[in-house]
Write a protein that holds these residues in place. Structure first.
Motif, short mmCIF file in Angstrom:
data_model
loop_
_atom_site.label_atom_id
_atom_site.label_comp_id
_atom_site.label_asym_id
_atom_site.label_seq_id
_atom_site.Cartn_x
_atom_site.Cartn_y
_atom_site.Cartn_z
N UNK A 166 0.81 -1.21 0.00
CA UNK A 166 0.00 0.00 0.00
C UNK A 166 0.84 1.26 0.00
N UNK A 167 2.08 1.17 0.50
CA UNK A 167 2.93 2.35 0.60
C UNK A 167 3.95 2.37 -0.54
N UNK A 168 4.69 3.48 -0.63
CA UNK A 168 5.57 3.68 -1.77
C UNK A 168 6.89 2.94 -1.63
N UNK A 169 7.37 2.69 -0.43
CA UNK A 169 8.68 2.07 -0.23
C UNK A 169 8.53 0.75 0.52
N UNK A 170 9.57 -0.07 0.40
CA UNK A 170 9.56 -1.36 1.10
C UNK A 170 9.65 -1.17 2.61
N UNK A 176 4.64 -1.48 8.45
CA UNK A 176 3.21 -1.72 8.62
C UNK A 176 2.94 -3.18 8.98
N UNK A 177 3.61 -4.12 8.32
CA UNK A 177 3.43 -5.53 8.64
C UNK A 177 3.91 -5.84 10.05
N UNK A 178 5.05 -5.25 10.43
CA UNK A 178 5.54 -5.48 11.79
C UNK A 178 4.56 -4.99 12.84
#
Length: 295
Positions: A166-170, A176-178
């Protein structure tokens, strides 16, 4: 207007004879720069310009391509020198590899790269973990975690898989996953408020694919092999009896017979025309092609 101008040019040429008009191929000397003196101290002298002479090429150097080859050779020699003298010293720092414990590193991250090329899928991050590898959760909390994970949990492999793009960078997607996993684990620990004990574990998202199995009736046993061998031997004997009695139809023989019949059918009209007597005289020679055409 061209005519008066031409007349003026002619008059000027006549008034100045060639002996008074010297011609020279050398350029006109430039005026000397003014120099400072006591009478006029405001004049600034021009700086003295030294003549710049090109260095004489004495043919004692190599080309730029040769210098590039020398630089590459020096680099290779430096690498060989490091491998021979410095690499053996690294054996003192050697340690035996020990596989990391899944309980210590339960999260497994996966990234996508396109070798420097920009691509929308390069920002996607995937994380996998096994609830059994989380030592801080008991059986009831792990069951609640599986119910909260929903279709992200695969009951066949026992792995919870989550992804984010969903975001621009890894880095943002990983963060977000963390945070999501931390919230999920914190919610699973809270069994006093709602333990989800009355909610059944839903596994309808996993559909078992039917795999075809080899029929046991088709397996070659010893009895089946003996039966097939007896059947093949009987077929060979029966074919031999047909060949001896002339009952077996040969495809090659049938084709040869048909070719002979066809060749005979084609030759009959030609032979009949050859046996027809040729009429005598002029018409006979014309039919035989022997009549000479007169011009």
């Amino acid at each position: 207007m061209a005519t008066p101008f031409k007349r003026l040019c002619v008059r000027a040429a006549r008034s100045h004879p060639p002996s008074l008009r010297p011609f020279s191929s050398s350029p006109t000397p430039l005026a000397k720069p003014p120099s400072t003196n006591a009478a006029n101290p405001s004049l600034t002298p021009f700086p003295a310009e030294e003549p710049v002479l090109d260095p004489v090429y004495e043919d004692d150097d190599i080309s730029s391509l040769g210098h590039a080859e020398l630089d590459q050779h020096r680099e290779l020699r430096e690498m060989v020198r490091i491998a021979a003298w410095e690499m053996p010293a690294l054996t003192a720092l050697h340690k035996r590899f020990k596989a990391p414990d899944r309980r210590q590193l339960p999260l497994r991250w996966r990234y996508t790269t396109y070798m420097g090329e920009s691509h929308p899928a390069a920002r996607k991050v995937v994380v996998e973990f096994r609830p059994q590898d989380l030592p801080e959760l008991d059986a009831q909390q792990k069951a609640k975690l599986l119910k909260l994970a929903g279709p992200r949990w695969n009951p066949r492999t026992g792995v919870v898989k989550m992804s984010c793009e969903s975001f621009e960078t890894q880095a943002q997607n990983k963060r977000f996953l963390g945070d999501t996993i931390e919230k999920l684990v914190a919610e699973a620990r809270d069994t006093e408020g709602d333990s989800f004990a009355d909610v059944p574990l839903d596994t309808r998202h996993v559909k078992a694919a039917a795999r075809p199995r080899f029929p046991t009736e088709w397996l070659l046993t010893v009895e089946r092999k003996a039966e097939l061998e007896a059947l093949r031997r009987g077929q060979v004997l029966e074919e031999g009896r047909k060949v001896e009695g002339g009952l077996l139809v040969s495809g090659v023989g049938a084709i040869e017979r048909e070719r002979r019949v066809e060749a005979k059918r084609v030759e009959e009209p030609i032979m009949a025309a050859a046996k027809t007597p040729v009429s005598g005289g002029k018409m006979g020679r014309k039919e035989m092609g022997q009549l000479r055409v007169r011009r």
